[in-house]
Design a protein around this motif. Structure first.
Motif: not given
Length: 66
Positions: A11-18, A24-27, A29-32
């Protein structure tokens, strides 16, 4: 007990990956958005900015008004 620990670690590993993926997605988008703002400052046509960035026209228009 080991099964509980394994599940907890999974569970911890899944949450970390999410969380990493969301960051990454937020970064990205900010770059775009930054690219779109720079293009607006250079008076590029909104349609061209939409083509380059993939942002919707309405969002670019909103950025233009800020």
């Amino acid at each position: 007990m080991e099964a509980v620990e394994r599940q907890y670690n999974l569970d911890i590993n899944i949450r970390y990956a999410e969380g990493r993926a969301a960051g990454k997605a937020e970064g990205k988008r900010e770059g775009t958005i930054k690219v779109a703002r720079n293009a607006l400052q250079r008076k590029m046509p909104i349609a061209d900015i939409a083509d380059i960035t993939g942002l919707p026209l309405k969002e670019i228009e909103r950025l233009q008004q800020q």
